[in-house]
Design a protein around this motif. Structure first.
Motif, mmCIF file in Angstrom:
data_model
loop_
_atom_site.group_PDB
_atom_site.id
_atom_site.type_symbol
_atom_site.label_atom_id
_atom_site.label_comp_id
_atom_site.label_asym_id
_atom_site.label_seq_id
_atom_site.Cartn_x
_atom_site.Cartn_y
_atom_site.Cartn_z
ATOM 1 N N GLU A 1 15.172 6.381 1.413
ATOM 2 C CA GLU A 1 15.908 5.336 2.121
ATOM 3 C C GLU A 1 15.586 3.937 1.601
ATOM 4 O OE1 GLU A 1 12.225 6.205 4.728
ATOM 5 O OE2 GLU A 1 13.550 7.250 3.299
ATOM 6 N N ASP A 2 14.477 3.804 0.850
ATOM 7 C CA ASP A 2 14.084 2.508 0.302
ATOM 8 C C ASP A 2 14.320 2.411 -1.205
ATOM 9 O OD1 ASP A 2 13.107 1.543 2.801
ATOM 10 O OD2 ASP A 2 11.294 2.752 2.525
ATOM 11 N N LEU A 3 15.010 3.388 -1.773
ATOM 12 C CA LEU A 3 15.213 3.427 -3.220
ATOM 13 C C LEU A 3 16.287 2.415 -3.634
ATOM 14 C CD1 LEU A 3 14.791 4.810 -6.011
ATOM 15 C CD2 LEU A 3 16.577 6.440 -5.323
ATOM 16 N N PRO A 4 15.934 1.391 -4.403
ATOM 17 C CA PRO A 4 16.942 0.423 -4.862
ATOM 18 C C PRO A 4 17.892 1.070 -5.871
ATOM 19 C CG PRO A 4 14.703 -0.463 -5.057
ATOM 20 C CD PRO A 4 14.567 1.007 -4.817
ATOM 21 N N MET B 1 2.544 21.211 1.002
ATOM 22 C CA MET B 1 2.905 19.790 0.968
ATOM 23 C C MET B 1 3.155 19.234 2.365
ATOM 24 S SD MET B 1 5.012 19.011 -2.488
ATOM 25 C CE MET B 1 4.252 19.405 -4.079
ATOM 26 N N LEU B 2 3.591 20.081 3.283
ATOM 27 C CA LEU B 2 3.744 19.634 4.664
ATOM 28 C C LEU B 2 2.398 19.183 5.225
ATOM 29 C CD1 LEU B 2 5.498 19.251 7.178
ATOM 30 C CD2 LEU B 2 5.077 21.666 7.742
ATOM 31 N N LYS B 3 1.337 19.879 4.887
ATOM 32 C CA LYS B 3 -0.002 19.492 5.333
ATOM 33 C C LYS B 3 -0.434 18.161 4.717
ATOM 34 C CE LYS B 3 -1.582 24.258 6.048
ATOM 35 N NZ LYS B 3 -2.521 25.323 5.602
ATOM 36 N N GLN B 4 0.046 17.900 3.490
ATOM 37 C CA GLN B 4 -0.326 16.662 2.806
ATOM 38 C C GLN B 4 0.551 15.477 3.211
ATOM 39 O OE1 GLN B 4 0.063 17.693 -1.355
ATOM 40 N NE2 GLN B 4 -2.049 18.410 -1.491
ATOM 41 N N LEU B 5 1.656 15.749 3.871
ATOM 42 C CA LEU B 5 2.657 14.718 4.129
ATOM 43 C C LEU B 5 2.126 13.503 4.889
ATOM 44 C CD1 LEU B 5 5.581 14.145 3.443
ATOM 45 C CD2 LEU B 5 6.262 15.308 5.556
ATOM 46 N N PRO B 6 1.275 13.661 5.913
ATOM 47 C CA PRO B 6 0.752 12.457 6.585
ATOM 48 C C PRO B 6 -0.007 11.528 5.628
ATOM 49 C CG PRO B 6 0.380 14.403 7.929
ATOM 50 C CD PRO B 6 0.853 14.903 6.605
ATOM 51 N N VAL B 7 -0.760 12.114 4.712
ATOM 52 C CA VAL B 7 -1.496 11.287 3.736
ATOM 53 C C VAL B 7 -0.509 10.623 2.791
ATOM 54 C CG1 VAL B 7 -3.209 11.312 1.881
ATOM 55 C CG2 VAL B 7 -3.513 12.776 3.886
ATOM 56 N N ILE B 8 0.478 11.380 2.310
ATOM 57 C CA ILE B 8 1.475 10.828 1.392
ATOM 58 C C ILE B 8 2.213 9.669 2.054
ATOM 59 C CG2 ILE B 8 3.607 11.315 0.123
ATOM 60 C CD1 ILE B 8 2.549 14.232 -0.158
ATOM 61 N N ARG B 9 2.603 9.856 3.320
ATOM 62 C CA ARG B 9 3.342 8.811 4.031
ATOM 63 C C ARG B 9 2.500 7.552 4.209
ATOM 64 N NH1 ARG B 9 8.155 10.403 5.760
ATOM 65 N NH2 ARG B 9 8.525 12.566 6.434
ATOM 66 N N ARG B 10 1.206 7.738 4.394
ATOM 67 C CA ARG B 10 0.337 6.568 4.558
ATOM 68 C C ARG B 10 0.379 5.670 3.326
ATOM 69 N NH1 ARG B 10 -5.358 6.677 3.812
ATOM 70 N NH2 ARG B 10 -5.345 8.951 4.085
ATOM 71 N N PHE B 11 0.365 6.271 2.146
ATOM 72 C CA PHE B 11 0.418 5.464 0.921
ATOM 73 C C PHE B 11 1.840 5.067 0.568
ATOM 74 C CE2 PHE B 11 -3.645 7.642 0.604
ATOM 75 C CZ PHE B 11 -4.478 6.610 0.216
ATOM 76 N N LEU B 12 2.794 5.891 0.964
ATOM 77 C CA LEU B 12 4.200 5.579 0.693
ATOM 78 C C LEU B 12 4.612 4.305 1.404
ATOM 79 C CD1 LEU B 12 6.775 6.729 -0.677
ATOM 80 C CD2 LEU B 12 7.274 7.887 1.483
ATOM 81 N N HIS B 13 4.069 4.084 2.591
ATOM 82 C CA HIS B 13 4.434 2.911 3.385
ATOM 83 C C HIS B 13 3.314 1.860 3.387
ATOM 84 C CE1 HIS B 13 7.972 5.004 4.670
ATOM 85 N NE2 HIS B 13 7.267 5.991 5.176
ATOM 86 N N SER B 14 2.515 1.882 2.329
ATOM 87 C CA SER B 14 1.404 0.939 2.277
ATOM 88 C C SER B 14 1.839 -0.458 1.844
ATOM 89 C CB SER B 14 0.328 1.441 1.289
ATOM 90 O OG SER B 14 0.856 1.473 -0.031
ATOM 91 N N GLY B 15 3.122 -0.564 1.478
ATOM 92 C CA GLY B 15 3.633 -1.870 1.041
ATOM 93 C C GLY B 15 3.507 -2.072 -0.441
ATOM 94 N N VAL B 16 2.984 -1.057 -1.168
ATOM 95 C CA VAL B 16 2.862 -1.148 -2.618
ATOM 96 C C VAL B 16 3.679 -0.020 -3.221
ATOM 97 C CG1 VAL B 16 1.288 -1.164 -4.573
ATOM 98 C CG2 VAL B 16 0.529 -2.038 -2.366
ATOM 99 N N SER B 17 4.597 -0.340 -4.102
ATOM 100 C CA SER B 17 5.430 0.680 -4.735
ATOM 101 C C SER B 17 5.479 0.482 -6.225
ATOM 102 C CB SER B 17 6.843 0.662 -4.173
ATOM 103 O OG SER B 17 7.449 -0.583 -4.433
#
Length: 260
Positions: free
Chosen positions: A91-94, A244-260
């Motif tokens: 949803e944030d992909l330019p 990957m479902l188990k890893q998803l909370p960790v992935i989301r934490r870095f995905l929305h860290s404000g750095v891409s």
């Protein structure tokens, strides 16, 4: 594959894996044309290393390839290890980033093959080496667009290799795992550390690419357990889904860290 007395067009040679390939290729007796869209770097020039400017995202890429071929008619190998990625939710992909990844990672590979295959047929030999990714076999959250381009690259090289199976042209596909390059932002490096993912040095990856070339290994996946998960994802994708479902909370934490 014989490396001595060959002339390789190296795409993505100004940094990361590509730059790590230059010296070993020259030491093996090859001449290397380092293609980059940036202004030539004098630190790379000299001896059997020549720099050429080439923007893989250019709309007139076929014409630019034709110009390079006119200037360097002895090119008999192409190594495509240029690439772009972006760690972000869909949803944030330019749009501009999506278009750039499609152009550099996928479109340019097809146009390169279309240009050089007829030349290599006429020469009686040629090599097309494409550097893909583990993410060309395993879809990973936050990399949906990048995975799409690398899945496409893997499929293209497989079809192309079979199309050229009765020709003197070699088609190789090498898929590294996570690699320490400037292309990775801090959030990605931190994510890999949090998940316990190993990251290879570009020199290690370059050594593996050269080994695949010397051994005529048409496909090579780098890293363990990544090679295992590539196979597992092919036959039992639901197991990888659950992991990957188990890893998803960790992935989301870095995905929305404000750095891409």
């Amino acid at each position: 594959m014989q490396l001595r007395d060959r002339t390789f067009l190296l795409l993505g040679g100004s940094g990361g894996i590509g730059r790590a390939l230059i010296d070993p290729l020259v030491q093996a007796g090859a001449r290397v044309l380092v293609a980059s869209r940036m202004i030539p770097d004098s630190a790379l020039e000299g001896g059997d290393v020549i720099q050429v400017q080439l923007d893989l995202a250019a709309t007139d890429l076929p014409q630019r390839l034709a110009a390079i071929s006119r200037d360097w008619p002895d090119i008999d190998g192409v190594i495509h290890c240029a690439g772009q990625n972006l760690f972000t939710g869909i949803e944030d992909l330019p749009t501009v980033a999506l278009d750039s990844m499609l152009a550099v990672n996928l479109r340019s590979s097809l146009l390169l093959a279309r240009h050089f295959v007829p030349r290599f047929r006429k020469q009686g030999r040629g090599a097309l080496v494409f550097v893909g990714s583990t993410f060309g076999s395993i879809g990973f959250p936050g990399y949906s667009a990048y995975c799409a381009t690398k899945f496409g690259l893997r499929g293209f090289t497989e079809a192309l290799r079979r199309e050229l199976a009765d020709s003197p042209i070699q088609v190789l596909y090498i898929a590294p795992r996570a690699t320490r390059t400037a292309m990775n932002p801090d959030a990605v490096n931190d994510l890999n550390q949090a998940l316990g993912n190993r990251m290879d040095d570009p020199v290690q990856v370059a050594d593996q690419i050269l080994a695949a070339m010397r051994g005529d290994q048409v496909r090579r996946y780098l890293g363990w357990p990544e090679k295992f998960f590539v196979c597992l994802n092919g036959v039992l994708p639901r197991l990888v889904d659950r992991a990957m479902l188990k890893q998803l909370p960790v992935i989301r934490r870095f995905l929305h860290s404000g750095v891409s």
